[in-house]
Design an enzyme around this catalytic site. Structure first.
Site, PDB file in Angstrom:
ATOM      1  N   SER A 261      14.569  17.013  87.634  1.00 16.89           N
ATOM      2  CA  SER A 261      13.808  15.786  87.420  1.00 16.89           C
ATOM      3  C   SER A 261      13.947  14.900  88.645  1.00 16.89           C
ATOM      4  CB  SER A 261      14.333  15.038  86.189  1.00 16.89           C
ATOM      5  OG  SER A 261      13.787  13.736  86.104  1.00 16.89           O
TER       6      SER A 261
ATOM      7  N   TYR B 126      21.751  11.224  82.042  1.00 13.04           N
ATOM      8  CA  TYR B 126      20.701  12.190  82.365  1.00 13.04           C
ATOM      9  C   TYR B 126      20.472  12.222  83.875  1.00 13.04           C
ATOM     10  CZ  TYR B 126      16.185  14.582  82.202  1.00 13.04           C
ATOM     11  OH  TYR B 126      15.151  15.471  82.381  1.00 13.04           O
TER      12      TYR B 126
END
Length: 249
Positions: A146, A159
């Site tokens: 990501s 995250y």
């Protein structure tokens, strides 16, 4: 003459029952690969996907990120079923929305849970499948990462940290296991899936409208980048492929 780029190749896709993983399974199968569709709780979705995949020899296998003690056994099972493993796509992951400044909710236990799901789990799966990938001689690991890994902006601080760890793991393993195995990260911005609970289509569109390309990243966009890693980017290893519509510019 059948000239599909991945004829004779095999692929394992974790998180393959929906979203990005399902799109990856479809793209790889369409180019001739036999695919093991990994799922956690989505067995019915995985089996429905199998019925749609072109080609033959595909099957579903349960791969839970947190069941580390099972990963070696699963790799042996998949090796018996497929005969070989050439491509591993780590698409499975987990997150939940927690504001970055809310450290009451993001305690050490929550941080560890998210880190384990998005970094430790993929590492364990790579480790389990690495002997098969090395035997291929043309092995490929694609970690679905990501832009959160390098922007520090995402569903929560854990995250972001986990995806940064995954990217650095990709670099380290690319250096350690080439030339038999290449390792790459594919790094999208927000993707049009149900991955982040509570994120609406309208929110995605609003974010996309502020980017140079002005469109939402789809699971198929990510899958095409993963496919390119296998078919065209033969001299790429240890790097990230950013597919964010210009979000990070």
């Amino acid at each position: 003459m059948n000239s599909k780029a991945l004829n004779g190749k095999t692929a394992v896709v974790t998180g393959g029952s929906s979203g990005i993983g399902a799109a990856c399974a479809q793209a790889l199968a369409a180019e001739g690969a036999r695919v093991a569709v990994g799922y956690h709780t989505g067995r019915e979705r995985a089996e429905a996907l199998l019925a749609e995949l072109p080609g033959q020899g595909h099957f579903a296998v349960r791969i839970a990120l947190d069941e580390i003690h099972e990963h070696g056994r699963i790799a042996e099972q998949v090796g018996r079923e497929l005969g070989r493993v050439d491509i591993l796509v780590n698409s499975a992951g987990y997150t939940r929305r927690i504001p970055h400044d809310d450290l009451d909710r993001m305690d050490a236990a929550a941080f560890g849970e998210i880190l384990n799901a998005n970094a430790v789990g993929p590492f364990s799966i790579i480790r389990a499948f690495l002997p098969l990938l090395r035997q291929s001689g043309d092995g490929l690991v694609v970690n679905v990462s990501s832009v959160s890994a390098f922007t520090g902006s995402g569903s929560n601080v854990a995250y972001c940290a986990a995806k940064a760890a995954l990217d650095t793991l990709t670099i380290s393993m690319a250096r350690a296991f080439g030339p038999e195995v290449r390792c790459l990260s594919v790094s999208p911005a927000s993707v049009d899936t149900q991955f982040v609970a509570g994120r609406s289509r309208e929110e995605l569109q609003k974010k996309a409208a502020q980017t140079p390309l002005g469109r939402v990243v789809t699971p198929q966009d990510v899958a095409m980048a993963v496919l390119a890693c296998a078919t065209h980017l033969k001299t790429a290893t240890g790097t990230r492929i950013v597919i964010d519509g210009g979000h990070t510019l």
